[in-house]
Design a protein around this motif. Structure first.
Motif: not given
Length: 420
Positions: A100-109, A116-121
């Motif tokens: 969920x942490x990873x998914x939420x980081x991708x949501x934010x990005x 550029x979702x992955x590097x920002x996440x």
């Protein structure tokens, strides 16, 4: 004697951490799929989710007052039901919430840097992990800023939706016809499950039990306040969304709260709502990282995870190794997988986690502040019921994750055979 965490959080800090977890990105997205399932019965589904949340929160609060340690239901399960049940709660929470942490980081990005979702996440996870390493008070301070902004954005959505364009009204209520056919009890339950997951973050308060001042008094109060505020906000948001969009448009919306302000004649607020969703996702990520690291700490203390993760920094008095390990695990997941559509087992794990919390609360005696027996019984039944209504793929993924965890548990505890 084990190293203890510092008790630095007061009631306000604990409430803020809970709110940052509950009023996260879910409120900006959960109402669309819930409306697709329940249609005009959306408010009934919200009421069902509120009952489940109340039961789970009450059980968690009473247990946290008796066992004010880091780890939440992992600790309660071990103390009240036995090591296996505590392990299963901790395993499901740690694995599911790391994803969920990873998914939420991708949501934010996705909100702040489309394409550029992955590097920002990865950068967001690294920055918040670094912040957590410097002490829980700094994390709580950032959470306070985030919660204030998100609540202000939601207040604007509520005002626009309820008092905006006079062309919209509440002429949609209940079992109105729609292309999908008649709404069934199963649909209402499934929508209730979707909405429950959007504000199930009160467990974060309990997982921080070892860092709260006067936990027997503070934790139950903080959980009650945070849950009460969240329920009021969710009800008002639901009413605003249904008035502005009606169930049909709400069910099809990919950004429902932004569509609410547009339909209500306040389109200039749409970018602000998008910013609110991004900040809410960041707040939820912060609360998740805190909660998972404390559960990892508790499991390491009992040797259900490597004991090296049980260390507490002598200066900052925070579980730096556990926090760093969780941050690294989330970053690795971000680098090797896209988890936005592949974390159904997390939802399943949440319900199992709270089911064990309710079962643990059933063992409390009157002298321990046991809640009325109907509360944990109802909570346990509803958790199992909602788990059963999840999509088949989510249930199967969840069962597979728990099967792997159980296999690891049994292998680790199998006695070594002596050589002849």
């Amino acid at each position: 004697m084990r190293d203890e965490l510092a008790r630095r959080l007061g009631t306000t800090d604990a409430v803020v951490v809970g709110l940052s977890a509950m009023i996260g990105a879910g409120v900006f997205a959960a109402f669309a799929p819930a409306a697709a399932a329940a249609h005009g019965w959306l408010l009934l589904s919200l009421a069902l989710a509120a009952v489940v949340a109340y039961c789970n929160a009450t059980s968690s609060a009473r247990l946290a007052a008796v066992h004010p340690e880091s780890g939440g239901t992992y600790v309660y399960g071990r103390r009240r039901l036995g090591p296996l049940w505590g392990y299963l709660a901790g395993w499901g929470f740690t694995v599911g919430k790391t994803a969920s942490c990873a998914a939420m980081a991708l949501t934010f990005a996705a909100y702040v840097a489309p394409g550029h979702e992955r590097p920002v996440a990865v950068a967001a996870v690294a920055a918040l992990t670094l912040l957590n390493l410097f002490g829980v008070q700094r994390s709580a301070g950032l959470a306070r800023v985030i919660v204030t902004f998100v609540l202000a954005v939601l207040a604007a959505v509520i005002v626009a939706g309820l008092f905006g364009d006079d062309r919209v009204s509440f002429g949609w209520f209940a079992n109105t016809p729609y292309p999908g056919g008649a709404v069934t009890a199963w649909d209402v339950l499934q929508a209730g499950g979707l909405l429950f997951f959007a504000f199930a973050g009160y467990a974060r308060i309990a997982t921080l039990g070892e860092e709260v001042r006067d936990p027997a008094r503070t934790i139950p109060r903080a959980i009650g306040i945070a849950l009460g505020v969240t329920l009021v906000v969710y009800l008002l948001v639901a009413l605003a969304a249904l008035r502005a969009l009606k169930p049909e448009l709400l069910a099809r919306s990919t950004a429902p709260l932004a569509d609410v302000v547009r339909e209500a004649g306040a389109g200039w607020l749409a970018p602000v709502v998008q910013a609110g969703a991004a900040v809410a996702a960041l707040g939820a990520l912060l609360a998740l990282l805190l909660g998972v690291s404390r559960t990892v700490l508790a499991m390491a203390r009992e040797r259900d995870l490597p004991g090296v993760l049980a260390a507490v920094d002598p200066v900052r008095q925070v579980p730096r190794r556990a926090e760093a390990a969780v941050g690294v695990a989330v970053i690795v997941l971000l680098l090797v997988a896209d988890l936005r559509e592949a974390i159904g087992f997390s939802s399943f794990g949440v319900l199992v986690y709270y089911g064990i919390a309710n079962a643990s609360a059933l063992t409390l005696g009157r002298d321990e502040g046991a809640p009325p027996r109907a509360v944990p019984v109802l909570g346990l039944v509803l958790c199992l019921t909602l788990a059963a209504t999840l999509p088949t793929a989510s249930v199967l993924a969840g069962l597979a994750v728990f099967a792997v965890g159980l296999a690891i548990y049994l292998v680790r505890r199998r006695p070594l055979r002596r050589l002849p």
